[in-house]
Design an enzyme around this catalytic site. Structure first.
Site, PDB file in Angstrom:
ATOM      1  N   ASP A   1      14.109   4.193  37.668  1.00  0.00           N
ATOM      2  CA  ASP A   1      13.962   5.339  38.281  1.00  0.00           C
ATOM      3  C   ASP A   1      13.877   6.581  37.553  1.00  0.00           C
ATOM      4  OD1 ASP A   1      16.909   7.093  38.668  1.00  0.00           O
ATOM      5  OD2 ASP A   1      16.871   5.038  37.471  1.00  0.00           O
TER       6      ASP A   1
ATOM      7  N   ASP B   1      16.560  -1.397  35.312  1.00  0.00           N
ATOM      8  CA  ASP B   1      17.550  -0.386  35.246  1.00  0.00           C
ATOM      9  C   ASP B   1      18.649  -0.989  36.531  1.00  0.00           C
ATOM     10  OD1 ASP B   1      19.034   2.065  34.579  1.00  0.00           O
ATOM     11  OD2 ASP B   1      18.201   2.894  36.438  1.00  0.00           O
ATOM     12  N   LEU B   2      19.840  -0.486  36.517  1.00  0.00           N
ATOM     13  CA  LEU B   2      20.742  -0.785  37.687  1.00  0.00           C
ATOM     14  C   LEU B   2      20.864   0.589  38.231  1.00  0.00           C
ATOM     15  CD1 LEU B   2      23.313  -2.823  35.663  1.00  0.00           C
ATOM     16  CD2 LEU B   2      21.549  -3.686  37.327  1.00  0.00           C
ATOM     17  N   ASP B   3      21.677   1.524  38.139  1.00  0.00           N
ATOM     18  CA  ASP B   3      22.168   2.868  38.407  1.00  0.00           C
ATOM     19  C   ASP B   3      21.045   3.700  39.136  1.00  0.00           C
ATOM     20  OD1 ASP B   3      24.565   1.963  38.036  1.00  0.00           O
ATOM     21  OD2 ASP B   3      24.900   3.484  36.406  1.00  0.00           O
TER      22      ASP B   3
END
Length: 238
Positions: free
Chosen positions: A188, A16-18
């Site tokens: 997250d 995942d990025l954000d």
């Protein structure tokens, strides 16, 4: 690092990025402010618009097109275009204005301060495994220094339904030519990242937010294979 399930063979990692590779909260707040200011200043008939107006337009769009929420970029563009049409701009003017607004949005959305630890960790991991980014959002890692670490980036909308739907997870496995079970997904969010990955047959690593506790978290659905509190812990798997 805390293990809840035995880890199997790992042949690739997806991320995942954000809020997994960097803190995204201030980025979004600043981007929303600058994006609204741009639209307000684009034409005199738009200077009264507020974020609450865009929220209303987005809700209306989702009611008329329930799948639009899978593509947050197009959803935003269409809301801006609708606001401009409602303000009296022609169809051509609204299309041009929405395109300009999205270009401005992309500039501010990409002003992300990536921690050096993230660079160091991804660089180390990429020497051992292929890395892939899977995002529900509209961050463009190639615009803020992370693009070179990833074999490819999958985005909800163009590449399938948003997580926790399995579309992008399956597409990652297909593009990597790997079984789902040999991919470790890192994120997250316990619903979109952990539960989504596990339900489609992948392994999952939860990078927990500060002060979070898996045993006392309201959105806990399925136990991850492993829990970490900082990204750099992943290098211990090498």
């Amino acid at each position: 690092m805390r293990f809840y399930r035995p880890l199997g063979q790992i042949s690739a990692l997806t991320f995942d990025l954000d809020d997994t590779l960097y803190d995204n909260r201030e980025v979004i707040l600043r981007t929303e402010h600058e994006s609204l200011t741009f639209v307000q200043n684009y034409h005199s008939s738009l200077n009264h618009l507020q974020n609450s107006d865009f929220h209303r337009l987005r809700q209306a769009l989702r009611e008329s097109d329930p799948d639009i929420h899978h593509d947050v970029t197009e959803w935003r563009r269409r809301a801006v275009e609708r606001a401009m049409l409602d303000a009296g701009l022609s169809a051509e003017e609204a299309q041009e204005g929405a395109t300009a607004a999205m270009a401005n949005f992309a500039i501010w959305r990409s002003r992300i301060d990536v921690p050096q630890a993230t660079h160091d960790t991804l660089a180390a991991l990429a020497k051992k495994w292929p890395l892939v980014a899977i995002t529900n959002g509209n961050a463009q890692p190639e615009r803020f220094g992370l693009g070179d670490y990833f074999e490819f980036v999958l985005r909800a909308g163009p590449d399938g339904r948003s997580k926790p739907h399995e579309d992008m997870y399956h597409r990652a496995a297909e593009k990597l030519s790997l079984p789902l079970g040999e991919i470790l997904h890192v994120g997250d969010d316990l619903t979109t990242d952990v539960a989504g990955a596990i339900r489609c047959g992948m392994q999952a690593c939860w990078i927990k937010p500060k002060s979070a506790d898996l045993m006392h978290t309201s959105d806990s659905r399925l136990l991850p294979h492993v829990e970490i509190s900082r990204l750099a812990s992943l290098t211990s798997l090498i």
